[in-house]
Design a protein around this motif. Structure first.
Motif: not given
Ligand code: BG6
Length: 488
Positions: A134-143
């Motif tokens: 639960s400590s992992v963060r995921v960053v998503l780019e567009k589109p």
């Protein structure tokens, strides 16, 4: 929010976005001492490369894309944090490489600067090597998708492994200082806070003009078009911030709840009103800033029959109590005369003109929020021309109260949007990232316009490169006795 160490993993570290924006932004954060001393940065790409070669690559890259000469101290600190692993992102076995570089006891930030088509593979790969908690963060780019359905597929793939509080969807406009300043302007100033509705505002214009063409991205762009590339995300985010109700606090969900309500209140545009409220255009050859440029259909790799729009103008309406009857005119295009993004608030005229016979001689006040370049805020006011006249008349002149960021904050450097967003991810603050329901609601509105355009099967209207778009865009406002704000 907490300033704590993390393992920052940059998937697609050799790609264009990483090179142009993400790596230079990490360097700037390092310079400002905003990266925790124990944070590591791990580049991930498919190429076989030693750590030393990767570091050399990052260095020359930062030198190329930063505006100033490299600061040796900063570079030495950044360089100490760097590591590299070669991963075939589609091959689940390849993810074993993570065992040697990430510390399972620390926060891990996974920035996916890759095509969205492989987001699912990456999440599966990370899950396979058992490092998602639960400590992992995921960053998503567009589109995020091409339409509502495909965005749901991508969001479903990611949410199989991450819950919403771990997902950071980027809209880089939300990291721009001047876009953030919309919140400060509206809610830290009573003159705006109390005059921000249909009683006082006549209409709003949001323009995001670019002078560039499609910059060698014909394949991507032709599939997307200006509507998907700019309106679905950047323009609708700006519109939401301008139109939202005051959030109860500045926390992520308070802001995002209010933005979502605006998106839900947008009046649908479909075949019944498409021709009345939208204009789309496609640029032809012309001159931009004195340079001759080809038309969209003559760009390298072009399909000469493409009907993709490079310009969009829309009259949007928000069906709620605050904004009843106040149009929001949106305009964005490639190959316009100059790069400029602005929000212009036109206030209502005074009910009566004391200063002359002509109603029009007393123009309405305007608030111009210059998002970029020449960042600033400007208000036009009527002012008495000082001096004496033989008739004793009071002569007025339109004047400007002009706050230019470069003058008012000359000591401060305006950070790039990605610096702000990378910092916020590391701090674990989601306020400047787009929630799933916002993305989907925006697609919902945009899909209906795209469907209606498809249905009419009319080609976009041509406009010459270096102009402000097709004539019909002027007509969209002119038939309501309005005109587009002319940028400086
Ligand atoms: C991107 C679009 O999201 O934003 C590009 O894909 C566009 O087509 C760019 O050029 C504009 O961003 P900025 O920050 O230069 O205004």
């Amino acid at each position: 929010n907490s300033f704590e160490p993390c393992d920052f993993v940059l998937f697609g570290t050799m790609g264009d976005l990483s090179r142009r924006k993400l790596l230079p932004s990490l360097y700037q954060l390092e310079k400002a001492e905003l990266i925790h001393p124990d944070t590591t940065i791990i580049g991930v790409a498919r190429q076989e490369m030693s750590k030393e070669d990767y570091i050399a690559e990052v260095k020359s890259n930062i030198e190329k894309f930063s505006d100033k000469a490299l600061c040796e101290d900063t570079w030495n600190r950044l360089c100490e944090r760097l590591d590299y692993i070669c991963v075939d992102m589609k091959d689940i076995n390849s993810y074993k490489a993570f065992d040697d570089v990430v510390d399972p006891n620390r926060v891990m930030v996974c920035y996916l600067a890759t095509p969205p088509a492989i987001y699912g593979d990456i999440c599966r790969g990370l899950h396979g090597c058992d490092i998602i908690d639960s400590s992992v963060r995921v960053v998503l780019e567009k589109p995020i998708g091409h339409d509502l359905d495909s965005s749901k597929v991508i969001n479903d793939q990611v949410s199989e492994y991450f819950n919403e509080s771990q997902i950071y969807r980027i809209d880089h406009y939300l990291g721009k200082e001047t876009v953030l300043n919309l919140i400060a302007l509206r809610f830290a100033n009573s003159i705006f806070a109390t005059n921000w509705d249909h009683n006082c505002i006549d209409h709003v214009q949001i323009s995001v003009a670019e002078s560039v063409g499609i910059e060698g991205r014909w394949g991507y762009f032709d599939d997307a078009g200006q509507m998907r590339d700019m309106v679905q995300n950047h323009l609708l985010q700006i519109l939401s911030l301008v139109a939202m109700e005051p959030p109860a606090t500045l926390d992520a969900d308070s802001i995002r709840d209010e933005k979502l309500k605006v998106l839900k209140a947008l009046r649908p545009i479909d075949v019944s009103n498409i021709n009345d409220v939208t204009v789309r255009g496609q640029y032809t050859a012309g001159f931009v800033k004195g340079e001759e440029v080809p038309g969209y259909l003559e760009e390298d790799d072009a399909n000469t029959r493409s009907k993709t729009e490079t310009f969009v103008a829309i009259k949007a309406e928000i069906d709620n109590w605050r904004w009843a009857g106040v149009p929001f005119y949106l305009r964005t295009g490639k190959r316009m005369p100059t790069k400029v993004s602005e929000v212009v608030i036109y206030f209502k005229r005074q009910p009566h003109n004391l200063f002359g016979d002509s109603f029009n001689s007393l123009p309405p006040n305007k608030l111009v929020i210059r998002l970029q370049p020449d960042e600033g805020v400007e208000i036009t006011v009527m002012n008495k021309i000082p001096g004496l006249t033989s008739s004793g008349s009071m002569d007025l002149q339109k004047s400007k109260l002009d706050l230019s960021f470069s003058e008012a904050f000359s000591e401060e450097r305006i950070p790039d949007a990605y610096e702000k967003l990378l910092l916020e991810v590391m701090l674990g603050n989601q306020a400047l990232f787009v929630r799933r329901d916002e993305v989907e609601q925006a697609w919902n509105w945009v899909d209906s316009i795209l469907d209606a355009w498809n249905h009419t099967a009319e080609p976009p209207e041509p406009y010459q490169a270096g102009t402000w778009g097709p004539v019909a865009s002027i007509g969209l406002l002119a038939r309501e006795n309005r005109s587009w704000y002319e940028s400086k």
